[in-house]
Design a protein around this motif. Structure first.
Motif, PDB file in Angstrom:
ATOM      1  N   PHE A 186       0.749  -1.008   0.113  1.00  0.00           N
ATOM      2  CA  PHE A 186      -0.186  -0.066   0.105  1.00  0.00           C
ATOM      3  C   PHE A 186       1.009   1.211   0.033  1.00  0.00           C
ATOM      4  O   PHE A 186       2.000   1.186   0.370  1.00  0.00           O
ATOM      5  N   TYR A 187       0.392   2.286  -0.483  1.00  0.00           N
ATOM      6  CA  TYR A 187       0.858   3.667  -0.321  1.00  0.00           C
ATOM      7  C   TYR A 187       0.891   4.176   1.023  1.00  0.00           C
ATOM      8  O   TYR A 187      -0.178   4.464   1.472  1.00  0.00           O
ATOM      9  N   ARG A 230      -7.682   2.788  -4.911  1.00  0.00           N
ATOM     10  CA  ARG A 230      -7.021   2.552  -6.159  1.00  0.00           C
ATOM     11  C   ARG A 230      -7.064   1.014  -6.383  1.00  0.00           C
ATOM     12  O   ARG A 230      -6.982   0.437  -7.427  1.00  0.00           O
ATOM     13  N   ASN A 234      -6.421   3.921  -0.421  1.00  0.00           N
ATOM     14  CA  ASN A 234      -5.598   2.869  -0.991  1.00  0.00           C
ATOM     15  C   ASN A 234      -6.532   1.947  -1.317  1.00  0.00           C
ATOM     16  O   ASN A 234      -6.293   1.258  -2.562  1.00  0.00           O
ATOM     17  N   TYR A 243      -1.906   5.399   6.154  1.00  0.00           N
ATOM     18  CA  TYR A 243      -1.534   3.881   6.281  1.00  0.00           C
ATOM     19  C   TYR A 243      -0.420   3.648   6.884  1.00  0.00           C
ATOM     20  O   TYR A 243      -0.106   2.616   7.542  1.00  0.00           O
TER      21      TYR A 243
END
Length: 339
Positions: A115-116, A127, A124, A161
């Motif tokens: 994840f970003y 996306r 996230n 995150y």
């Protein structure tokens, strides 16, 4: 032993017995493989003639030491790696021909989440959702909200995150697999690297998902996790399947050991005499206890006989070989038993 492995009440199938998948009904199983094999360049055999039968609605533990072929098997099931030989079915559909129709009904987490870190959990998932070829953007918010709620992250949806705990990160990864209705969830080492709290979170989540009717296929080298989560198990060793079946029946393999009964009592000589009179073998006396092979005798009958003969019984227990004993006997090596 006979019986279809994977069905409640069926016997554990070991490597020297007929194939489970050869007699499996695809309608009863979420995953069936027949002779599935993967050889890499140079002749290395990662998976060797694998016959799996994963019953619908089960939590199926795919257990083996690191390097036993678990991740390669999962990659073949999902069409990420082409097998050298053999065949397989997902949700009753032959693969890889049915991949486009089946994979939208399958959620998968392979080799950890990605994840970003500076995006929120919700962003996230947006996306991930947008990457789905059949995902309707008009209902994305609803799907994402439901997935976050299902894994217990609704309150942390807008939290970045990078601020998530290990358990929250793994739950977000599972949420990404649940962005649509799933009949089958494939999780590769879902508790790998987690602390005890994170492990408990993921374990509870897997049980909740299974209770809703989804088949969950869990790859792990952690014996304790498989024992806590799973209803069925298959054991791999160096690319080969050595046994599969309901986890409760794995103890019947006994790993070469007999089931014993242990009696705690100050009257050890008297207790030993009662056990001998009942025909029990291999009687062993210890300090304030005596044990014997249980055989076919019912423990409650043994207890009643001891009491009737005036033996002071402080405790009585049936001792079966642990799952660790069984799995070490099957694989020839130990497992990580930490949860």
């Amino acid at each position: 032993m006979s019986g279809m492995p994977g069905h409640t009440g069926g016997a554990v199938l070991t490597a020297d017995e007929p194939s489970a998948a050869g007699t499996a009904s695809a309608g009863d199983c979420s995953i069936v493989t027949r002779g599935l094999t993967k050889r890499f360049q140079g002749g290395q055999v990662a998976v060797n003639s694998l016959d799996l039968a994963v019953p619908r609605g089960s939590v199926f533990g795919f257990l083996g030491p690191n390097g036993s072929g678990k991740t390669t098997t999962i990659r073949m099931l999902l069409g990420l790696v082409a097998p050298t030989s053999g065949s397989w079915e997902l949700l009753g559909t032959p693969m890889p021909a049915g991949v486009s129709g089946v994979l939208p009904r399958v959620g998968a987490l392979v080799e950890g989440p990605a994840f970003y870190p500076y995006l929120s959990g919700e962003a996230n998932l947006r996306r991930y959702d947008a990457a789905g070829p059949s995902a309707d953007p008009r209902t994305a918010g609803m799907r994402i909200g439901l997935a976050l709620e299902r894994v217990g992250l609704a309150a942390a949806a807008r939290k970045r995150y990078r601020a998530y705990s290990l358990g929250m990160r793994q739950r977000l990864a599972i949420a990404a697999t649940l962005l649509g209705p799933r009949e089958l969830l494939i999780l590769d080492e879902p508790t790998n690297g987690l602390d005890p709290q994170g492990t408990r979170e993921v374990r509870g989540l897997v049980k909740e998902i299974a209770a809703e009717g989804t088949t969950v296929f869990v790859s792990s080298h952690l014996l304790a996790e498989v024992e806590h989560m799973c209803s069925h198990v298959a054991v791999m060793r160096t690319g080969r399947l050595v046994a599969q079946g309901p986890i409760a029946e794995f103890r019947e393999l006994r790993a070469g050991e007999a089931v014993r009964i242990r009696v705690e009592s100050p009257d050890t000589a008297e207790a030993a005499a009662v056990l001998a009179a009942l025909g029990l073998d291999e009687i062993r006396l210890g300090d304030a206890e005596v044990s014997a092979e249980l055989g076919a005798e019912a423990p409650e009958r043994i207890c009643a006989a001891l009491v009737a003969d005036g033996v002071a019984v402080r405790g009585l227990a049936v001792q079966r070989p642990s799952l660790e004993d069984v799995f070490v006997g099957l694989t020839g090596k130990g497992f990580d038993v930490d949860g």
